[in-house]
Design an enzyme around this catalytic site. Structure first.
Site, PDB file in Angstrom:
ATOM      1  N   ASP A 147      27.806  40.684  54.808  1.00  0.00           N
ATOM      2  CA  ASP A 147      27.361  40.427  53.439  1.00  0.00           C
ATOM      3  C   ASP A 147      26.695  41.729  53.006  1.00  0.00           C
ATOM      4  OD1 ASP A 147      25.930  39.897  51.184  1.00  0.00           O
ATOM      5  OD2 ASP A 147      25.259  37.907  51.840  1.00  0.00           O
ATOM      6  N   HIS A 160      43.523  54.737  32.515  1.00  0.00           N
ATOM      7  CA  HIS A 160      44.940  55.072  32.712  1.00  0.00           C
ATOM      8  C   HIS A 160      45.520  55.898  31.553  1.00  0.00           C
ATOM      9  CE1 HIS A 160      44.253  52.169  35.729  1.00  0.00           C
ATOM     10  NE2 HIS A 160      44.511  51.092  35.020  1.00  0.00           N
ATOM     11  N   LYS A 190      51.202  56.751  40.780  1.00  0.00           N
ATOM     12  CA  LYS A 190      52.585  56.396  40.416  1.00  0.00           C
ATOM     13  C   LYS A 190      53.462  57.644  40.484  1.00  0.00           C
ATOM     14  CE  LYS A 190      51.295  52.609  37.291  1.00  0.00           C
ATOM     15  NZ  LYS A 190      51.855  51.375  37.813  1.00  0.00           N
TER      16      LYS A 190
HETATM   17  C1  BG6 Z   1      44.637  47.572  35.682  1.00  0.00           C
HETATM   18  C2  BG6 Z   1      44.107  46.724  34.557  1.00  0.00           C
HETATM   19  O1  BG6 Z   1      43.808  48.686  35.874  1.00  0.00           O
HETATM   20  O2  BG6 Z   1      45.954  48.006  35.375  1.00  0.00           O
HETATM   21  C3  BG6 Z   1      45.027  45.526  34.334  1.00  0.00           C
HETATM   22  O3  BG6 Z   1      42.816  46.259  34.893  1.00  0.00           O
HETATM   23  C4  BG6 Z   1      46.452  45.995  34.105  1.00  0.00           C
HETATM   24  O4  BG6 Z   1      44.589  44.763  33.204  1.00  0.00           O
HETATM   25  C5  BG6 Z   1      46.885  46.946  35.211  1.00  0.00           C
HETATM   26  O5  BG6 Z   1      47.287  44.851  34.072  1.00  0.00           O
HETATM   27  C6  BG6 Z   1      48.221  47.557  34.890  1.00  0.00           C
HETATM   28  O6  BG6 Z   1      48.699  48.252  36.006  1.00  0.00           O
HETATM   29  P1  BG6 Z   1      50.256  48.458  36.232  1.00  0.00           P
HETATM   30  O7  BG6 Z   1      50.338  49.329  37.434  1.00  0.00           O
HETATM   31  O8  BG6 Z   1      50.848  47.092  36.418  1.00  0.00           O
HETATM   32  O9  BG6 Z   1      50.773  49.111  34.974  1.00  0.00           O
END
Ligand code: BG6
Length: 476
Positions: free
Chosen positions: A87, A233, A175
């Site tokens: 924990d 992202h 990616k």
């Molecule tokens: C995550 C988000 O960081 O990225 C999610 O919190 C989103 O909401 C996801 O769905 C998308 O990732 P990918 O790789 O599926 O485009």
């Protein structure tokens, strides 16, 4: 670089990320013989479990989330795993963990737990000799909800780990197609001379999803699309797209260039953004409920955002970057579309010369398509007929036999190897938050609330208008 780790500790080893991504990625790396034979993996979580139970748990997660042909002989991988009940908020357990790690080991620690647990975890690690010069730490998003909270997290981590030992994940950097953007730009002579305001008219970045809230109701409602997708992202995609050529492909050079881009983002006017929230509609052939119905209450959280962004620097002055992301949109597609400028003078009277366009597919299609003007074959007496045709590189066809990897495979391997190039530096995260906080402050000041859109559409019509009023049509 800090060298390779012999032990990987996963905090939150029974959580959703571990089941869907981390354990399957590690197993796939093992199957491809990319993990060095001595690497040991210790899972920790609150649940009391024996080693064998954890191995069974990992096996079930892998069988569910990793295709059969990528698993290899799973037994060898499972044998790397051990488990420590812990924990993180209590001092017990850390000493046993340290004992399991042993002396003189290089340790990589992956925190896939809620950020509210980072501080007690770091304290526990530090008091048991697991936060010294032999350890590195990897953090998962969300790293805060604004600049202030992000700084607090970063300060807490920095109290025990130096920046060269902190690995902040943005899984988009793992990616293949995102890394390929770097190759496309800097391994070809073709694009770089055109990659600027003189030749590019505008850029579109779309990250569209068809999924809704999934099981993340409370997290998502506190976050919204801007903080969940744009802050990390989408801004990382923008930074890689727009950065100056780094001197080298190393962590300092690449991140120095990205942060300059992030710092040149112009503060946004509310008129340059559109937010939306989905209502019920048809998505993927089925009727799906609206956000408010999924949530069970009214909410002002945006599930869609479109932004017209600008970079105030020499290279990009005057080039709009239209960015949009949302849940429950028409299709799952992530892409960058580059619209080049018109030719300066046409020698083809009567023929329409369409500006060139480069589409960089990120997912699910990984194609790179350059649209070119060509002559339509035939003998014409009053001038050539021209038409736009695609020059298409279908990545899966170009590289048959190469399987698609989970983004976390690359990142876990780099974490173990000690390579920070594909991890986000503190100054980048803070520049990202700084810009995003400004947008949220503008929304608040202007009392902007999300417009509704039907699930299965491309978002609110105002998002179309945001581009159309500049004569731009979103690529669909
Ligand atoms: C995550 C988000 O960081 O990225 C999610 O919190 C989103 O909401 C996801 O769905 C998308 O990732 P990918 O790789 O599926 O485009």
């Amino acid at each position: 670089m800090i060298g390779k780790a012999d032990t990987l500790i996963l905090f939150g080893a029974t959580g959703d990320l571990a089941q869907r991504m981390l354990l399957p990625s590690l197993c796939a790396l093992d199957a491809d013989e990319l993990l060095h034979p001595d690497l040991r993996i210790i899972g920790t979580a609150r649940s009391a479990m024996e080693v064998q139970e954890f191995r069974n748990f990992a096996r079930a997660a892998i069988e569910k989330h990793l295709p059969d042909h990528r698993r290899g002989g799973m037994a060898d991988f499972l044998n790397r795993l051990s488990y420590q009940t812990l924990d993180v908020t209590k001092p017990e357990g850390y000493a046993e963990l340290a004992e399991k790690v042993g002396a003189d080991k290089q340790v990589a620690i992956f925190l896939s737990t809620a950020p509210s647990l980072f501080q007690p975890t770091i304290k526990g690690l530090a008091s048991n000799g697991l936060a010294d010069e032999n350890s590195r730490i990897c953090l998962e998003k969300p790293l805060g909800t604004d600049l202030e909270s992000s700084c607090a997290i970063n300060d807490a981590v920095a109290s025990a780990f130096s920046e060269d030992r902190i690995f902040r994940i943005d899984h988009y950097l793992g990616k293949e197609t995102v890394q390929n953007l770097i190759a496309l730009r800097f391994a070809n002579i073709l694009f770089e001379p055109l990659w600027n305001a003189q030749h590019i008219e505008h850029v579109q970045i779309t990250v569209a999803e068809t999924v809704g809230l999934e099981s993340r109701v409370s997290f998502y409602d506190d976050a919204g699309a801007l903080r969940d997708m744009v802050q990390n992202h989408m801004l990382q995609l923008l930074a890689l797209f727009a950065m100056e050529p780094p001197t080298d492909f190393n962590p300092t050079a690449v991140r120095d260039e990205k942060v300059k881009v992030l710092r040149s983002l112009r503060a946004i006017d509310a008129k340059e953004t559109v937010t939306g929230q989905y209502r019920s509609g048809a998505s993927g052939g089925e009727i799906v409920p609206g956000y408010d119905e999924e949530l069970g209450k009214d909410s002002d959280t945006e599930t869609f955002v479109a932004i017209k962004a600008h970079l105030d620097n020499w290279r990009w002055k005057g080039v709009p970057f239209y960015m949009r992301t949302g849940k429950r949109l028409h299709e799952r597609v992530s892409e960058i579309v580059v619209h080049f400028r018109c030719i300066p003078h046409s020698i083809f009277p009567g023929a329409k010369v369409v500006p060139n366009k480069l589409v960089i597919g990120i997912q699910p299609e990984e194609d790179i398509t350059l649209s070119l003007m060509t002559k339509v074959p035939g003998i014409e007496q009053d001038g050539m007929t021209l038409r736009e045709v695609p020059l298409n590189i279908a990545m899966p066809d170009a590289f048959t036999g190469k399987h698609k990897r989970i983004a976390y495979e690359r990142l876990l391997l780099d974490l173990v190897a000690g390579d920070q190039t594909l991890f986000v530096r503190r100054d980048e995260v803070e520049a990202q938050w700084n810009w995003v906080d400004g947008i949220r402050a503008t929304w608040e000041k202007e009392g902007l609330t999300p417009k509704t859109y039907n699930a299965g559409s491309w978002g609110p019509s105002a998002a179309i208008a945001l581009a159309e009023r500049d004569g731009v049509t979103w690529h669909e």
